[in-house]
Design an enzyme around this catalytic site. Structure first.
Site, mmCIF file in Angstrom:
data_model
loop_
_atom_site.group_PDB
_atom_site.id
_atom_site.type_symbol
_atom_site.label_atom_id
_atom_site.label_comp_id
_atom_site.label_asym_id
_atom_site.label_seq_id
_atom_site.Cartn_x
_atom_site.Cartn_y
_atom_site.Cartn_z
ATOM 1 N N ASP A 476 0.834 -1.202 0.000
ATOM 2 C CA ASP A 476 0.000 0.000 0.000
ATOM 3 C C ASP A 476 0.876 1.261 0.000
ATOM 4 O OD1 ASP A 476 -2.312 1.502 0.126
ATOM 5 O OD2 ASP A 476 -3.083 0.552 1.938
ATOM 6 N N ASP A 546 -10.299 2.240 -3.725
ATOM 7 C CA ASP A 546 -10.866 2.015 -2.396
ATOM 8 C C ASP A 546 -12.383 2.018 -2.453
ATOM 9 O OD1 ASP A 546 -8.725 1.528 -0.839
ATOM 10 O OD2 ASP A 546 -8.617 3.511 0.078
#
Ligand code: DGJ
Length: 739
Positions: A476, A546
């Site tokens: 990430d 997301d």
């Protein structure tokens, strides 16, 4: 052979395209043609013909038609009469900024070398050839090698530039683009993929106009906001017809894609590292290699363009170990638990997931340091003993014991102020001396330009891979860079920081993927903030966004599909109301969108009702039965959610032999008495007979493609309304039959 050279004229040929340039009379390179394939000839007087324009200074008085400003150039500098934006800029020690690169020689080699330290395309098979044309500045001892690799069957050319300082004085490279293309007209529309966090890669299509149009990033990452993929299409080009150029850059940092339309309506396309916030000190003997740009062209529409570029990435960019390998159906605990979990909770989720047919459990953020929220512990890549007292390896054993694969989340490039790492090494944080640091998501960026940092991270991550036998890593990156500066660089090299940062990221990725070739990496940057080819060279799939809401994902995945094949897109079914939009969509619709990518689930399955569990079980079985088609099939965009009111979207995947296909049609809101609707399929064999699951009729492929399939309006019986028809999805499973 794909490359022919005649009288200082270079002709790169793919199966359907030609790319031509030549050495001009001043020794510099002139662009001649890029487009549909043309016959190879010793010369093209018509392509080299020039017009003399009044009031524009000629290069020399005895050459009235040699006016740099009007020439189509191959890789132009500034300052000798071409006033368009240049492909490069070099400053000499005396402060002068003129370079004139004159042709020296060329070399053709079979295959292609990978670039050192940068993600790059590679060759397999015999048909790939590389042309290197070397030029030399007339004054400075500086060489420029322009590299072109031709991938004939995908109609792709990969370009880059390499500068080498062969002299004794240090030179400054102020701009070093990867590719320049001067097109003879500007009658194109620019397709860009723009957005924001949770709203990535929305298609924006606009005509070219006089002046410059550009997309780019100065965030230290390719970004949610713009993507390096760019298309120039004729105004009449649609998904299935018409000419289009596709461009992309194999790079994950600051980039610039620019189209400049000049006074004569020619268009200059520049692609490369963003020259803003870039500079490179070329010391004697040193070489600077630009990232590679990818160029492609078709006359048969945008679906074809995406497919051929996608095919190229799958065969010549993505790690071959994973490119064609079925990707596991995963469950990720992030939206299910956020930071609130312990071993019992995780194993309960994993156990239920296993019962539903899911193949991999991924432990997301919160397993390390003392991380209970996003304010602490980044950099401390040791288990959070309070949550997982038995350690990660123990948890991994349990998960593996359930015959599930096990994956773990990292955010290697970040550091929290509240971390042992920051306390030990505050100097590893990206910050500018005497300036306040700007937080982002309560965290700071670690200095990936510092080799000590790379060693530290390699040590931490590789230890966990080995101890816990990780099958997968989610990498990430949840904020962009501010106060860009590295204390490891001298003052006059600070402009190198952004690129050196990326080189550090690539070095870490390279070391890990080489040492642990069986670990599947999924790149992620708050979702889709680094959905680019640089990442894909190491991590064959990326967390697309997301935003897991099915309606939002329709646009996100549709837009992403222009530049990237669906097998690169992580796509998950999450709980409702959706955490990003609050929308409640049926679980069937959520799955019907997520099927067209690498399917995963991102919810607490232990909280699902029996009916939801039954639905998930059925979905996972359905997906696995068609996994190759969903992940590797040719992807066709049918109806765009970016047209009209955006209420409808549809797409389709087709097997390589054209015998199996699955199409999906999504409708956001159900309107009464709507327009009559047919879905026109693509990519089938016209003379082949097909059946659609649930329907006895046998169709020919030509009927399904040309006459289409009737899509009846969703309406309830007269008995009363039992369910909402909003947010609906219909799947058509189409198989060849021998009847
Ligand atoms: C952003 C990612 O996109 C999410 O999937 C999740 O991993 C969070 N970060 C964790 O902090």
């Amino acid at each position: 052979m794909p490359i022919s050279v005649q009288q200082h004229q270079f002709h790169l040929q793919t199966d359907h395209t030609s790319y031509l340039f030549h050495v001009m009379e001043n020794g510099e390179l002139g662009q001649l043609y890029y487009g549909q394939r043309i016959h190879d000839q010793a010369n093209y007087p018509d392509l080299t013909a020039r017009e003399e324009h009044g009031a524009i200074p000629a290069w020399r008085l005895d050459r009235p038609d040699f006016q740099p400003e009007t020439l189509k150039q191959e890789f132009a500098g500034l300052g000798k009469g071409d006033y368009r934006d240049p492909a490069f800029q070099v400053t000499s020690p005396d402060g002068s900024r003129i370079s004139e690169f004159r042709y020296q020689d060329y070399q053709i080699t079979d295959g292609k070398q990978r670039l050192n330290g940068l993600p790059s395309a590679f060759a397999t098979g015999d048909d790939v050839q590389t042309l290197t044309v070397t030029l030399r500045d007339v004054v400075a001892e500086l060489t420029l090698a322009l590299q072109y690799t031709v991938f004939p069957h995908q109609d792709v050319i990969v370009r880059s530039a390499r500068f080498t300082n062969a002299g004794e004085q240090t030179l400054l490279l102020d701009r070093a683009m990867s590719s320049q293309l001067d097109l003879p007209d500007a009658n194109y529309e620019l397709l860009q993929f723009s957005g924001s966090w949770a709203r990535e890669r929305h298609l924006v299509r606009s005509p070219l106009h006089s002046g410059s149009q550009s997309i780019g990033s100065l965030r230290g990452a390719s970004s949610h906001q713009q993507n390096p993929a760019m298309i120039l299409a004729r105004p009449t080009t649609d998904e299935n017809h018409g000419a289009a150029f596709g461009f992309n850059l194999i790079y994950s940092g600051n980039f610039l894609d620019q189209v400049e339309v000049d006074a004569f309506d020619t268009a200059r396309i520049l692609i490369g590292i963003n020259p803003e916030e870039f500079g490179w000190q070329l010391t004697p003997g040193e070489t600077f290699q630009t990232p590679e740009a990818v160029l492609s062209y078709t006359t048969t529409g945008l679906n074809q363009l995406s497919q051929q570029m996608g095919d190229f990435y799958q065969h010549h960019l993505v790690n071959p170990h994973f490119a064609q390998t079925p990707r596991p159906v995963l469950i990720n605990n992030w939206e299910g638990t956020y930071f609130n979990f312990d071993e019992a909770k995780l194993t309960a989720i994993a156990s239920d997931a296993k019962d539903l047919g899911i193949e991999m459990f991924v432990l997301d953020d919160g397993w390390f340091g003392h991380r209970d929220d996003d304010t602490t512990s980044l950099g401390d890549w040791d288990v959070y003993a309070q949550k997982l007292p038995n350690g990660i390896a123990h948890l991994a054993d349990k998960i593996h014991g359930m015959a599930l694969k096990f994956g773990l989340w990292f955010e290697p490039e970040m550091i929290s102020i509240d971390s042992d790492l920051y306390r030990a090494h505050p100097e590893w944080t990206v910050k500018t001396p005497h300036r306040e640091m700007t937080p982002g998501r309560n965290q700071f960026v670690i200095d990936m330009a510092n080799p000590e940092v790379i060693d530290y991270l390699y040590d931490k991550i590789s230890r966990l891979i080995a101890d816990a036998h990780l099958d997968y890593i989610k990498w990430d990156m949840n904020r962009n860079i501010t106060e860009a500066y590295s204390p490891t660089l001298p003052a006059d090299q600070q402009l190198e920081f952004a690129h050196r940062y990326m080189l550090g990221v690539y070095q870490l990725y390279g070391r890990l993927t080489t040492a642990y070739p069986d670990v599947l990496f999924e790149s992620c940057a708050s979702g889709g903030g680094r959905f680019d080819l640089g990442m894909m060279a190491y991590a064959p799939q990326a967390w697309t966004s997301d935003d897991t809401d099915a309606v939002e994902r329709l646009k996100i995945q549709f837009g992403t599909s222009y530049g990237y094949p669906q097998t690169m897109m992580g796509a998950h079914v999450s709980a409702v109301p959706n955490d990003q939009t609050g929308r409640i969509t049926p679980i069937e619709t959520r799955a019907a969108v997520a099927y067209f990518g690498d399917l995963g689930y991102e919810l607490d399955v232990t909280q699902c009702s029996a009916a939801e569990k039954a639905a998930i079980k059925e979905q996972v079985a359905f997906y696995k039965a068609h996994r190759e088609l969903f992940q590797q099939g040719k992807f066709y965009r049918l109806d765009s959610p970016f047209t009209g009111d955006g209420n409808v979207g549809s797409w389709q995947v087709v097997s390589a032999d054209g015998k199996h296909a699955i199409a999906a049609r999504y409708q956001v809101l159900n309107h009464p008495n709507p327009a009559y609707n047919r879905l026109y399929l693509r990519g089938l064999q016209p003379d082949q007979r097909y059946q659609i699951a649930g329907n006895d009729h046998v169709y020919y492929g030509d009927e399904l493609m040309n006459a289409g399939v009737f899509i009846p309006h969703l309406q309830d019986s007269t008995e009363g309304i039992e369910e909402s028809f909003d947010f609906s999805a219909r799947l058509l499973v189409i198989d060849a039959v021998e009847k």
